[in-house]
Design a protein around this motif. Structure first.
Motif, PDB file in Angstrom:
ATOM      1  N   TYR A   1      -1.196  11.340  -0.224  1.00  0.00           N
ATOM      2  CA  TYR A   1      -0.676   9.976  -0.402  1.00  0.00           C
ATOM      3  C   TYR A   1      -0.166   9.408   0.922  1.00  0.00           C
ATOM      4  O   TYR A   1      -0.200   8.200   1.139  1.00  0.00           O
ATOM      5  CB  TYR A   1       0.463   9.958  -1.434  1.00  0.00           C
ATOM      6  CG  TYR A   1       0.013  10.113  -2.875  1.00  0.00           C
ATOM      7  CD1 TYR A   1      -1.186   9.566  -3.318  1.00  0.00           C
ATOM      8  CD2 TYR A   1       0.803  10.778  -3.808  1.00  0.00           C
ATOM      9  CE1 TYR A   1      -1.595   9.700  -4.637  1.00  0.00           C
ATOM     10  CE2 TYR A   1       0.403  10.911  -5.135  1.00  0.00           C
ATOM     11  CZ  TYR A   1      -0.798  10.377  -5.541  1.00  0.00           C
ATOM     12  OH  TYR A   1      -1.194  10.505  -6.853  1.00  0.00           O
ATOM     13  N   GLN A   2       0.337  10.282   1.797  1.00  0.00           N
ATOM     14  CA  GLN A   2       0.863   9.811   3.074  1.00  0.00           C
ATOM     15  C   GLN A   2      -0.242   9.686   4.123  1.00  0.00           C
ATOM     16  O   GLN A   2      -0.398   8.652   4.756  1.00  0.00           O
ATOM     17  CB  GLN A   2       1.956  10.778   3.545  1.00  0.00           C
ATOM     18  CG  GLN A   2       2.186  10.837   5.043  1.00  0.00           C
ATOM     19  CD  GLN A   2       2.817   9.570   5.597  1.00  0.00           C
ATOM     20  OE1 GLN A   2       3.096   8.635   4.855  1.00  0.00           O
ATOM     21  NE2 GLN A   2       3.011   9.527   6.893  1.00  0.00           N
ATOM     22  N   LEU A  28      -3.900   3.236  -1.367  1.00  0.00           N
ATOM     23  CA  LEU A  28      -3.663   3.685  -2.744  1.00  0.00           C
ATOM     24  C   LEU A  28      -4.054   2.550  -3.676  1.00  0.00           C
ATOM     25  O   LEU A  28      -3.784   1.384  -3.388  1.00  0.00           O
ATOM     26  CB  LEU A  28      -2.185   4.019  -2.953  1.00  0.00           C
ATOM     27  CG  LEU A  28      -1.578   5.112  -2.074  1.00  0.00           C
ATOM     28  CD1 LEU A  28      -0.151   5.401  -2.519  1.00  0.00           C
ATOM     29  CD2 LEU A  28      -2.401   6.381  -2.129  1.00  0.00           C
ATOM     30  N   SER A  42       0.650   2.196  -6.334  1.00  0.00           N
ATOM     31  CA  SER A  42       1.808   3.039  -6.038  1.00  0.00           C
ATOM     32  C   SER A  42       2.509   3.445  -7.329  1.00  0.00           C
ATOM     33  O   SER A  42       3.035   4.549  -7.451  1.00  0.00           O
ATOM     34  CB  SER A  42       2.811   2.284  -5.163  1.00  0.00           C
ATOM     35  OG  SER A  42       2.226   2.004  -3.936  1.00  0.00           O
ATOM     36  N   ALA A  62       0.961   6.421  -8.741  1.00  0.00           N
ATOM     37  CA  ALA A  62       1.344   7.638  -8.009  1.00  0.00           C
ATOM     38  C   ALA A  62       2.729   8.116  -8.451  1.00  0.00           C
ATOM     39  O   ALA A  62       2.985   9.315  -8.526  1.00  0.00           O
ATOM     40  CB  ALA A  62       1.330   7.373  -6.504  1.00  0.00           C
ATOM     41  N   ALA A  82      -7.568   6.571  -1.212  1.00  0.00           N
ATOM     42  CA  ALA A  82      -6.546   6.821  -0.179  1.00  0.00           C
ATOM     43  C   ALA A  82      -7.155   7.457   1.062  1.00  0.00           C
ATOM     44  O   ALA A  82      -6.723   7.180   2.179  1.00  0.00           O
ATOM     45  CB  ALA A  82      -5.439   7.717  -0.722  1.00  0.00           C
ATOM     46  N   PHE A  91      -4.080  11.633 -10.145  1.00  0.00           N
ATOM     47  CA  PHE A  91      -4.126  11.843  -8.694  1.00  0.00           C
ATOM     48  C   PHE A  91      -5.452  11.349  -8.110  1.00  0.00           C
ATOM     49  O   PHE A  91      -5.472  10.609  -7.126  1.00  0.00           O
ATOM     50  CB  PHE A  91      -3.923  13.332  -8.398  1.00  0.00           C
ATOM     51  CG  PHE A  91      -4.190  13.714  -6.965  1.00  0.00           C
ATOM     52  CD1 PHE A  91      -3.408  13.191  -5.933  1.00  0.00           C
ATOM     53  CD2 PHE A  91      -5.218  14.591  -6.636  1.00  0.00           C
ATOM     54  CE1 PHE A  91      -3.645  13.548  -4.604  1.00  0.00           C
ATOM     55  CE2 PHE A  91      -5.464  14.949  -5.312  1.00  0.00           C
ATOM     56  CZ  PHE A  91      -4.679  14.422  -4.301  1.00  0.00           C
ATOM     57  N   ASN A 134      -6.120   7.655  -7.307  1.00  0.00           N
ATOM     58  CA  ASN A 134      -5.542   7.160  -6.055  1.00  0.00           C
ATOM     59  C   ASN A 134      -6.111   7.869  -4.834  1.00  0.00           C
ATOM     60  O   ASN A 134      -6.231   7.278  -3.764  1.00  0.00           O
ATOM     61  CB  ASN A 134      -4.021   7.369  -6.059  1.00  0.00           C
ATOM     62  CG  ASN A 134      -3.271   6.092  -6.397  1.00  0.00           C
ATOM     63  OD1 ASN A 134      -3.683   5.001  -6.000  1.00  0.00           O
ATOM     64  ND2 ASN A 134      -2.188   6.226  -7.131  1.00  0.00           N
ATOM     65  N   ALA A 135      -6.436   9.161  -5.004  1.00  0.00           N
ATOM     66  CA  ALA A 135      -6.747   9.972  -3.816  1.00  0.00           C
ATOM     67  C   ALA A 135      -8.066   9.579  -3.159  1.00  0.00           C
ATOM     68  O   ALA A 135      -8.155   9.513  -1.935  1.00  0.00           O
ATOM     69  CB  ALA A 135      -6.771  11.448  -4.197  1.00  0.00           C
ATOM     70  N   VAL A 188       6.410   9.220  -1.576  1.00  0.00           N
ATOM     71  CA  VAL A 188       5.888  10.477  -1.017  1.00  0.00           C
ATOM     72  C   VAL A 188       6.942  11.592  -1.019  1.00  0.00           C
ATOM     73  O   VAL A 188       6.633  12.747  -1.336  1.00  0.00           O
ATOM     74  CB  VAL A 188       5.372  10.238   0.426  1.00  0.00           C
ATOM     75  CG1 VAL A 188       4.963  11.543   1.070  1.00  0.00           C
ATOM     76  CG2 VAL A 188       4.203   9.266   0.410  1.00  0.00           C
ATOM     77  N   PRO A 202       2.572   4.243   2.843  1.00  0.00           N
ATOM     78  CA  PRO A 202       3.126   4.482   1.511  1.00  0.00           C
ATOM     79  C   PRO A 202       4.647   4.514   1.574  1.00  0.00           C
ATOM     80  O   PRO A 202       5.218   4.853   2.606  1.00  0.00           O
ATOM     81  CB  PRO A 202       2.567   5.853   1.142  1.00  0.00           C
ATOM     82  CG  PRO A 202       2.257   6.495   2.437  1.00  0.00           C
ATOM     83  CD  PRO A 202       1.941   5.415   3.416  1.00  0.00           C
TER      84      PRO A 202
END
Ligand code: HEM
Lengths: 73, 437
Positions: free
Chosen positions: B70-71, B81, B84, B87, B134, B127, B130-131, B15, B10
């Motif tokens: 995210y990282q 993700l 981006s 996010a 991810a 969130f 994406n999470a 982040v 990412p």
């Protein structure tokens, strides 16, 4: 064909990545780097791709093995 | 053998804002604590206490966890993700809504609380989109990914109850009893924050302290136990049970984190890297606070007979501070000094690695500054717990001020990691060399 063996287990990130990238500098067309790893190095892959290398990751056993070669045309 | 698809790290710009903004939530919580009034020691659902709680859990810890997910998802768990840009929008939404949400609690404005709560639900939805991808849950069964998968579900459940409670405060559908408050609170604290931090620790503690000789042995059962206790216990608490059932729920809720704590201790004691840096120290300190949290939690469940001054609120407050600021907070602070420096290293130095000497992660943050943050925050937490248990407002306020100071130091120290240029130290890694630190 030569194989450079690296044992990257027990190292803090990003040392495994740095050792592999350092070893690649001297890699001839048929050579390969075989590295024992603690985990799959997901973030190394884009860098390998950028530098013109291909890789295989074997994550079946306790010791994970990454093999890197030059992309041949 | 599998031919892996290229992972995508990412962006730092995506982040870093989460990590840099998170201490603001802690600073806000510390300030609210510093402005405690008599109600703080008399009712756990006093407006300022609910404001303080959400500044800490949503403004600080959840904000930091967002950045970590995210990282770590793409970097360590092999997920991706979805977007981006989403996010980035998520950061903006969360950073805007949290202060408004906390303000509505402080003012106890139930109409505005409803709007702010809806904004918060939107933030969580953004969130979660994406999470889930991810963390790569569906592709791999790694322990941290399973913990994170469960914790994301718990976040959705917690937010669901939260918005319902906010709705009923405005429309008076039914009362938010102490049991309902406790149910929502524990779904969030144990289900969302606890599970996330436990899962992340399974990944990062062995990775950065170099634990090779021992592996986690009970991660799966502990996860099952904690999910059952958080979900089942949370729902039972909502029925306002009697003291014995409350105690049984508390014991069930303590069992998972307790067993996890023993497992972490086992792993940390087997580490090859004997010198402890800030993350290793924070792990031990946080485990100490876990013990305090479990003891205070069990006493709080027994209630009046064992409460200092026969005032259960003081025990509950001390318990909350120990769990949020001590156990979860110190774990997050410690891990920030690995996650963020590694991300900076990756973006600045990976293209040079193996070609030129590059710094190691330890060159990218100041260990001294990080330890100062840990010391101030730990002291502030102990002082605040003492103030709560002794029922002394001045000590409690002093603890709040120290937490704010710690938060300010933490933010400056994290900003330095992201913004300052890093000169490689003499024992930098050159081509073909390996740093041994
Ligand atoms: C959409 C999200 C959320 C909403 C709308 C919300 C709403 C609320 C409301 C209205 C109360 C107070 C009820 C009352 O005193 O009558 C409350 C209490 C509480 N909430 Fe949340 N909440 C949300 C998310 C969370 C999360 C994610 C956590 C934990 C990580 C959490 C932890 C707590 C705790 C610990 C309390 C008890 C506070 C105290 O007793 O002082 N909440 N919440």
């Amino acid at each position: 064909m030569a194989t450079i063996q690296l044992d990257n287990r027990g190292l803090q990130p990003p040392e495994p990545m740095v050792r592999i990238l350092a070893a690649l500098g001297s890699l001839a067309a048929d050579d390969e780097v075989v590295a024992l790893m603690d985990r799959e190095p997901h973030l190394l892959y884009p860098e390998l791709e950028r530098r013109g290398f291909t890789w295989e990751f074997d994550g079946r056993d306790e010791a994970f093995v990454l093999t890197v070669r030059r992309v041949t045309a | 053998m599998t031919l892996a698809a290229p992972g995508r790290g990412p962006a730092l710009a995506l982040v870093a804002p989460f990590f840099l903004a998170a201490p603001l939530g802690l600073a806000l919580a510390g300030l609210i604590l510093a402005f405690s009034n008599g109600d703080t020691l008399l009712a756990i659902n006093a407006p300022r206490t609910v404001a303080l709680t959400h500044a800490a859990v949503i403004g600080w810890l959840t904000m930091g966890i967002f950045g970590a997910v995210y990282q770590l998802g793409p970097a360590v768990l092999g997920g991706r993700l979805v977007s981006s840009r989403l996010a980035r929008v998520h950061f903006f939404v969360h950073a805007t809504v949290v202060p408004a949400f906390v303000w509505t609690f402080w003012q106890w404005d139930v109409r505005l609380m409803g709007y702010a709560a809806s904004g918060l639900v939107l933030s969580f939805i953004l969130f979660l989109i994406n999470a889930f991808p991810a963390i790569g849950t569906l592709r791999r069964g790694a322990l941290p990914a399973r913990y994170l998968g469960a914790s994301l579900v718990m976040l959705a459940v917690t937010a669901g109850f939260g918005i319902t409670w906010a709705g009923t405060l405005q429309h008076l559908w039914f009362p938010v009893t102490m049991g309902r408050l406790a149910g929502h609170a524990h779904l969030g604290l144990l289900g969302w924050l606890g599970l996330t931090l436990m899962g992340v620790a399974y990944q990062l503690a062995p990775m950065f302290n170099v634990v090779q000789r021992k592996r986690p042995v009970a991660g799966g059962p502990i996860l099952a136990l904690t999910v059952t206790a958080a979900l089942g216990g949370g729902l039972v608490l909502m029925a306002d049970p009697g003291p014995w059932v409350r105690l049984a729920v508390a014991a069930a809720m303590a069992a998972g984190p307790g067993a996890w704590g023993i497992e972490m201790l086992r792993l940390m004691l087997a580490r090859s890297r004997r010198t402890l840096d800030v993350q290793g120290r924070a792990t031990f300190v946080s485990l100490g606070f876990l013990v305090v949290t479990i003891c205070l939690g069990l006493l709080a469940a027994i209630g009046k007979p064992v409460s200092p001054g026969h005032e259960p609120t003081r025990l509950l407050l001390g318990y909350g501070i120990a769990g949020v600021s001590g156990w979860a907070g110190i774990m997050l602070i410690g891990n920030s000094y690995k996650i963020l420096p590694f991300l900076v290293w990756y973006h600045r130095y990976r293209q040079l690695a193996g070609i030129r000497p590059v710094p190691v992660v330890a060159d990218i943050y100041s260990e001294g500054a990080a330890r100062a943050v840990l010391a101030v925050h730990t002291t502030g937490t102990i002082v605040a717990i003492a103030g709560a248990l002794l029922g002394d407002l001045n000590i409690l306020r002093a603890g709040g001020l120290m937490l704010t100071l710690g938060a300010a130091l933490h933010m400056v120290s994290l900003a330095h990691i992201v913004l300052a240029p890093h000169a490689p130290a003499p024992r930098r890694i050159g081509p073909g060399e390996v740093a041994t630190r």
